[in-house]
Motif scaffolding. Sequence first.
Motif, short mmCIF file in Angstrom:
data_model
loop_
_atom_site.label_atom_id
_atom_site.label_comp_id
_atom_site.label_asym_id
_atom_site.label_seq_id
_atom_site.Cartn_x
_atom_site.Cartn_y
_atom_site.Cartn_z
N THR A 95 5.95 7.43 -3.98
CA THR A 95 4.66 6.46 -4.39
C THR A 95 2.95 7.08 -4.24
O THR A 95 3.47 7.24 -2.82
CB THR A 95 5.42 4.78 -3.55
OG1 THR A 95 6.19 4.67 -4.12
CG2 THR A 95 4.11 4.71 -4.71
N GLY A 96 2.84 7.68 -4.79
CA GLY A 96 1.18 7.51 -4.94
C GLY A 96 1.09 9.12 -4.55
O GLY A 96 -0.28 9.49 -5.20
N ALA A 97 2.32 10.08 -5.01
CA ALA A 97 2.25 11.01 -4.90
C ALA A 97 3.01 11.49 -5.96
O ALA A 97 2.49 12.10 -7.34
CB ALA A 97 2.90 12.55 -4.32
N ASP A 98 3.99 11.55 -6.66
CA ASP A 98 4.86 11.95 -8.11
C ASP A 98 5.27 10.81 -8.58
O ASP A 98 6.10 10.94 -9.54
CB ASP A 98 5.21 13.24 -7.92
CG ASP A 98 6.75 13.04 -6.86
OD1 ASP A 98 6.78 12.45 -6.62
OD2 ASP A 98 7.83 14.04 -7.29
N ASP A 99 5.34 9.63 -8.43
CA ASP A 99 5.39 7.88 -8.37
C ASP A 99 4.69 7.16 -8.49
O ASP A 99 3.77 7.31 -7.68
CB ASP A 99 7.23 8.00 -7.48
CG ASP A 99 7.74 6.25 -8.32
OD1 ASP A 99 8.37 6.83 -9.43
OD2 ASP A 99 7.90 5.56 -8.44
N GLY A 158 0.83 -1.18 0.39
CA GLY A 158 -0.03 0.11 0.10
C GLY A 158 1.13 0.92 0.00
O GLY A 158 2.30 1.21 -0.37
N LEU A 159 0.20 2.45 0.20
CA LEU A 159 0.68 3.29 -0.23
C LEU A 159 1.89 4.21 1.28
O LEU A 159 1.44 3.16 2.13
CB LEU A 159 0.01 4.67 0.13
CG LEU A 159 -0.62 4.65 -1.78
CD1 LEU A 159 -1.90 5.77 -1.52
CD2 LEU A 159 0.09 4.96 -2.71
N PRO A 160 2.49 4.64 0.77
CA PRO A 160 3.17 4.79 2.18
C PRO A 160 2.15 5.93 3.45
O PRO A 160 0.98 6.34 2.90
CB PRO A 160 4.26 6.96 1.91
CG PRO A 160 4.27 6.31 0.13
CD PRO A 160 2.98 5.55 -0.50
N SER A 161 2.80 5.35 4.87
CA SER A 161 1.18 6.07 5.65
C SER A 161 -0.28 4.99 5.61
O SER A 161 -0.81 5.69 6.03
CB SER A 161 1.11 7.59 5.87
OG SER A 161 2.53 8.26 6.19
N THR A 182 -5.46 2.48 1.17
CA THR A 182 -5.88 3.39 1.63
C THR A 182 -5.47 4.92 1.05
O THR A 182 -4.62 5.22 0.34
CB THR A 182 -4.90 4.00 3.27
OG1 THR A 182 -4.93 3.06 4.02
CG2 THR A 182 -5.52 5.22 3.84
N PRO A 183 -6.60 5.89 0.52
CA PRO A 183 -6.37 6.39 -0.33
C PRO A 183 -5.41 7.63 -0.06
O PRO A 183 -4.99 7.66 0.90
CB PRO A 183 -7.73 7.10 0.20
CG PRO A 183 -8.65 6.35 0.41
CD PRO A 183 -7.91 5.88 2.19
N VAL A 184 -5.23 7.82 -0.58
CA VAL A 184 -3.66 8.68 -0.94
C VAL A 184 -3.86 10.22 -0.19
O VAL A 184 -3.25 10.88 0.68
CB VAL A 184 -3.32 9.38 -2.49
CG1 VAL A 184 -4.29 10.05 -2.83
CG2 VAL A 184 -1.58 10.10 -1.77
N GLU A 185 -5.43 11.06 -0.05
CA GLU A 185 -6.41 11.90 0.76
C GLU A 185 -5.94 11.48 2.35
O GLU A 185 -5.56 12.42 3.17
CB GLU A 185 -6.89 11.92 0.74
CG GLU A 185 -7.44 12.74 -0.67
CD GLU A 185 -7.27 11.54 -1.94
OE1 GLU A 185 -7.32 11.75 -3.34
OE2 GLU A 185 -7.80 10.29 -1.83
N ILE A 186 -5.87 10.76 2.81
CA ILE A 186 -5.78 10.17 3.94
C ILE A 186 -4.17 9.55 4.40
O ILE A 186 -3.93 10.01 5.20
CB ILE A 186 -6.41 8.57 4.49
CG1 ILE A 186 -8.22 8.26 4.09
CG2 ILE A 186 -5.90 7.78 5.44
CD1 ILE A 186 -8.82 9.75 4.60
N PRO A 211 5.47 -1.41 -4.90
CA PRO A 211 4.62 0.04 -6.21
C PRO A 211 4.19 -1.07 -7.84
O PRO A 211 3.89 -0.58 -7.92
CB PRO A 211 5.36 1.01 -6.01
CG PRO A 211 6.98 0.72 -5.71
CD PRO A 211 6.86 0.11 -4.64
N TYR A 212 5.23 -2.06 -7.95
CA TYR A 212 4.97 -2.06 -8.99
C TYR A 212 4.64 -3.82 -8.86
O TYR A 212 5.56 -4.56 -7.91
CB TYR A 212 6.52 -2.29 -9.60
CG TYR A 212 7.16 -0.70 -9.99
CD1 TYR A 212 6.01 0.46 -10.98
CD2 TYR A 212 8.30 -0.68 -9.10
CE1 TYR A 212 7.00 1.48 -9.95
CE2 TYR A 212 8.64 0.62 -8.70
CZ TYR A 212 7.98 1.48 -9.68
OH TYR A 212 8.27 2.74 -9.66
N ALA A 213 3.23 -3.83 -10.01
CA ALA A 213 2.66 -5.33 -10.07
C ALA A 213 3.70 -5.87 -10.01
O ALA A 213 3.72 -7.69 -9.96
CB ALA A 213 1.60 -4.79 -11.27
#
Length: 187
Positions: free
Chosen positions: A147-151, A20-23, A121-125, A95-97
Motif C-alpha cells: 500500500t502506497g508503493a505499488d498498491d 494511514g500508510l505502513p510505517s 505521513t508521506p510515503v517517503e517518510i 486502504p480503501y474508502a
Amino acid sequence: MSEPNGTPAEWQGGTVWLTGLPSAGKTTIARGLAERLRSAGHRVQVLDGDEVRAALSAELGFSKEDRDTNVRRIGYVAGLLAGHGVTVLVPVIAPYALSRAAVRDLHAERGVPYLEVHVATPVEICADRDVKSLYAKQAAGELSGLTGADDPYEAPVDPDLRIDTQHQTADESVRQVRALLTERGLS
C-alpha cells in the motif's frame, strides 16, 4: 453511580480508527494513547491490524476483496467492544474508502461513536522509517502489493482528525487524538 462491574454508568465506548500508510505511526500513536487512557481509568483495547489479521483473517490474502473483508471484520469486532463501553483503538492501514465507510456505517447503525484519524505521513517518510522492512522488500522486488508503493491508498477526504506525524513527536500526536476524544465526549 456505577454498574455492577465497577464501570461508571455514564461510561461510553467508541472506536478510533487510525488509518494511514505502513510505517506511518498508527500503532505507535494507538499504544501511547491506550497507555494514557488506561492510566485515567478507561477500558481500552487496541486492535492492531497485523495481530487481528493473524487471528481472524489468516486465510485472506492481500487482494482488494480480501483487504475489504479484513477491514470489515476488524470493524465488526471494534463495534462490538465499543458498544460495551470499551474505547477501541484500531491502527489499521484500511486502504480503501468504501471499506472505511462501511465500518463507519456499521457503527452508526448501532449508535456507537466512531472517529476516523488519518495518520497522514508521506510515503517517503514511511519508507525511511520502514519499521517492518516492507518498503525495502518492495524496492528489492521481494514484495508486491505494498500500500502506497505499488498498491493504492485512498486517503480520507474528511477525517475527524488528520495528523501530520512528520512535523511532530509521537507524544504530540497522542495528545492530538486525546484532545479529539475529549472534545467528542469520549474521554
